[in-house]
Scaffold this active site. Structure first.
Site, PDB file in Angstrom:
ATOM      1  N   GLU A  58       0.787  -1.234   0.000  1.00 32.39           N
ATOM      2  CA  GLU A  58       0.000   0.000   0.000  1.00 32.39           C
ATOM      3  C   GLU A  58       0.821   1.287   0.000  1.00 32.39           C
ATOM      4  O   GLU A  58       0.894   1.997   1.004  1.00 32.39           O
ATOM      5  CB  GLU A  58      -0.972  -0.003   1.190  1.00 32.39           C
ATOM      6  N   GLU A 111      -6.167  -7.989  -0.249  1.00 34.85           N
ATOM      7  CA  GLU A 111      -6.777  -7.796   1.071  1.00 34.85           C
ATOM      8  C   GLU A 111      -8.227  -7.396   0.889  1.00 34.85           C
ATOM      9  O   GLU A 111      -8.538  -6.562   0.022  1.00 34.85           O
ATOM     10  CB  GLU A 111      -6.107  -6.665   1.878  1.00 34.85           C
TER      11      GLU A 111
HETATM   12  C1  FCB Z   1      -4.831  -2.251   5.314  1.00 36.48           C
HETATM   13  C2  FCB Z   1      -3.513  -2.700   5.875  1.00 36.48           C
HETATM   14  C3  FCB Z   1      -3.601  -3.770   6.914  1.00 36.48           C
HETATM   15  C4  FCB Z   1      -4.785  -3.554   7.822  1.00 36.48           C
HETATM   16  C5  FCB Z   1      -6.039  -3.343   7.009  1.00 36.48           C
HETATM   17  C6  FCB Z   1      -7.279  -3.191   7.833  1.00 36.48           C
HETATM   18  O1  FCB Z   1      -4.727  -0.973   4.833  1.00 36.48           O
HETATM   19  O2  FCB Z   1      -2.690  -3.192   4.841  1.00 36.48           O
HETATM   20  O3  FCB Z   1      -2.390  -3.796   7.626  1.00 36.48           O
HETATM   21  O4  FCB Z   1      -4.524  -2.515   8.674  1.00 36.48           O
HETATM   22  O5  FCB Z   1      -5.881  -2.213   6.207  1.00 36.48           O
END
Ligand code: FCB
Length: 440
Positions: free
Chosen positions: A167, A351
């Site tokens: 990210e 994610e």
């Molecule tokens: C993302 C992150 C992860 C976690 C989620 C909820 O942005 O990569 O570490 O904090 O959000």
């Protein structure tokens, strides 16, 4: 769950994700100090000033956790390695215990038939590198390249995939403009440099790993759908600025070798000299593109200095993070990424998940909200695959409740409940539901 494995194409990867600082226990095993230890020790930055010193005590419970991952029946485990665990000072002396730890983790996954998907940086910058300017210093690209090589010479022969940076928006904008993550700066010059250098570090690491003969290398960015608060031209323009900064800056840099004009409008005066010359490194070809997705943002114009917008929450149901649940955004961002940036390249949702105040009661944890959230997002994934996008996998955040950065241990994202006093793990209803879906 409404879905089962057989609904997805052959070879589709189901995975779960975690990160080092959020679970390992960074005070163990000779790891060096990180910017998150410093940030958390500064009053007001983190709920109850909590830090990752103990995390989920995964450092001491790795085997139990690996068994829990195997019990889910997932194909892939996405974890991150800590720079400061491998190189406590960020450069120079290697912590052999750190290399051993990741070596055992990779072997433990392979023994259980699970693909190790590594992320090299999930935010725990070694403090001495922050002293030297951190992401503001262009040299970070070569420091990061050296760390990448040190680690990959040890585990690179057995990992399934690698992404250098988790990210880049969070590394750059959230941490240097909004000040909400370490190092907690609010400085536009630092922001522009961090946003550019993080991509330079990404490309440098890809090149170093190619030099070691590695493949299945990718990039993991987080995206938010930007929704204008109303139909007015000013609101539409504000949402487009938000989209340019949040989403298109990183996609544009990595896949097109250019930054969007709407982001340059405010950032260009602050970028380091000769930034255009770095796109050769930044666009070093990758094998796949990863997308992290949680929510949308409603954006309104305002008359503050650039970027002249304010962020709002709409009227959709919220998670305990206060994030709106908007599965359509996952669909639209995936379609757009494939169409405008990545073409035939494999895409992974690296994610996706939700937090909730899940409670242990009578030995179990009911989290039907999480099952619904995952169902709704998997619906969108099926649509995207049916539309012909080469989407090859879906990773749920997270395996277990963990340290949620500035929000401490309060926000529970896991499919496994963690008692942060005893460290006892209890698989939640969502864990059992996913395991059943993947078995079928
Ligand atoms: C993302 C992150 C992860 C976690 C989620 C909820 O942005 O990569 O570490 O904090 O959000």
């Amino acid at each position: 769950m409404n879905h089962k494995r057989s609904d997805f194409p052959e070879g589709f990867q189901f995975g779960v994700a975690t990160s080092s600082y959020q679970i390992e226990g960074h005070s163990f095993g000779g790891a060096g100090r990180t910017q998150w230890d410093d940030f958390a020790a500064t009053p007001g930055n983190v709920v109850r000033a909590e830090n990752g010193a103990v995390g989920c005590d995964h450092y001491h419970r790795m085997d139990e956790d690996l068994d829990l991952i195997a019990g889910l029946g997932v194909d892939t485990y996405r974890f991150s390695t800590s720079w400061a665990r491998v190189l406590p000072e960020g450069r120079g002396a290697v912590n052999e215990a750190g290399l051993d730890f990741y070596d055992r983790l990779v072997d433990g996954l392979l023994e259980r038939g699970i693909n190790p998907a590594v992320t090299l940086y999930h935010w725990e910058l070694p403090s001495p590198l922050n002293d030297a300017g951190g992401w503001r210093n262009r040299d970070i690209a070569s420091w990061f390249g050296d760390y990448t090589e040190t680690l990959m010479k040890r585990i690179g022969d057995r990992v399934w995939s690698v992404a250098p940076i988790n990210e880049p928006w969070c590394v750059g904008w959230l941490s240097h403009f909004m000040g909400l993550h370490a190092p907690g700066l609010r400085d536009i010059r630092a922001t522009a440099r961090a946003m550019h250098h993080v991509l330079l570090a990404h490309g440098t690491a890809i090149q170093r790993m190619r030099g070691l003969g590695m493949n299945n290398l990718g990039a993991v960015c987080n995206f938010e759908w930007a929704a204008p608060i109303d139909d007015s031209p000013a609101a539409v323009a504000a949402a487009a600025r938000y989209d340019a900064i949040y989403n298109r800056f990183f996609l544009g840099g990595i896949f097109k070798g250019e930054y969007p004009a709407l982001a340059l409008e405010g950032l260009e005066p602050h970028l380091p000299q000769g930034w255009q010359d770095d796109f050769g490194v930044i666009t070093t070809p990758v094998d796949w593109s990863g997308l992290n997705y949680y929510t949308r943002k409603v954006v309104a114009p305002d008359d503050s200095p650039w970027p002249s917008y304010s962020e709002h929450t709409g009227d959709l149901p919220l998670t305990s993070m206060g994030w709106e649940i908007y599965p359509q955004g996952l669909h639209d961002l995936l379609m757009r990424m494939a169409r405008e940036y990545t073409g035939d390249m494999p895409i992974y949702v690296t994610e996706n998940g939700m937090s909730a105040p899940d409670q242990l009661s009578g030995g179990s944890v009911e989290d039907p909200h999480r099952v619904s959230y995952l169902n709704a997002h998997m619906d969108e994934i099926k649509k995207v695959i049916a539309a012909g996008v080469p989407l090859k996998g879906y990773y749920i955040w997270s395996l277990m409740d963990n340290y949620e950065w500035a929000l401490g241990y309060e926000k529970r994202f896991g499919m496994i409940h963690v008692d942060f006093d005893t460290f006892e793990r209890t698989p939640k209803q969502s864990y059992h539901a996913l395991a059943a879906a993947l078995r079928s």
